[in-house]
Every structure is written in C-alpha cells, then in structure tokens.
Design a protein around this motif. Sequence first.
Motif: not given
Length: 80
Positions: A23-34, A37-47
């Motif tokens: 909503g603040k106009g920031k669409t880069s993945l660098n601005w989406l830390p959560y 984290v969700v993607v990294k946890e998914t790869f940890r659970l399902h490599p």
Amino acid sequence: MAELLHNPEALSKLKLVNKQIVGKGKTSLNWLPYLQVVVKETFRLHPPIPLLLSRKASEDGEIIGFIVPKGARVLSMLGY
C-alpha cells in the motif's frame, strides 16, 4: 500455499503485512520480510532437493510394478 491454508493465523498476518507495505508503493521483495520468512520456512519443511537429484539404474529392475532398464535415470521422491 497449502501450508498457509493449514495455518490461518500466518496467512492473515502475511496478508496484513503485505497489504501495509505494498500500500505504500513498495513492491520489491526487500520490503516484504515476512513473505521471505514464509518462503524460507516452506522450503525448510518441504525442500525441493528430491526433485533435483536423480539416480542412474545400475541394472534392470522393477519399482512398484514399473520396469526400469539399466542406465535409466530415476527420480526419488520419498515422502510424496
């Protein structure tokens, strides 16, 4: 997505955090830390490694009713 559907609290938090940041106009993945984290946890659970490793059959054989000729590439997807 399946893991998020099984965890509605995490899905709600992800939606809220992403909505606030995008909503603040920031669409880069660098601005989406959560989301990171969700993607990294998914790869940890399902490599994805089992999808990438193949083996070469050293001799003719049979795996769950399928004939595997010598020299064939075999993908092992244990747990699927």
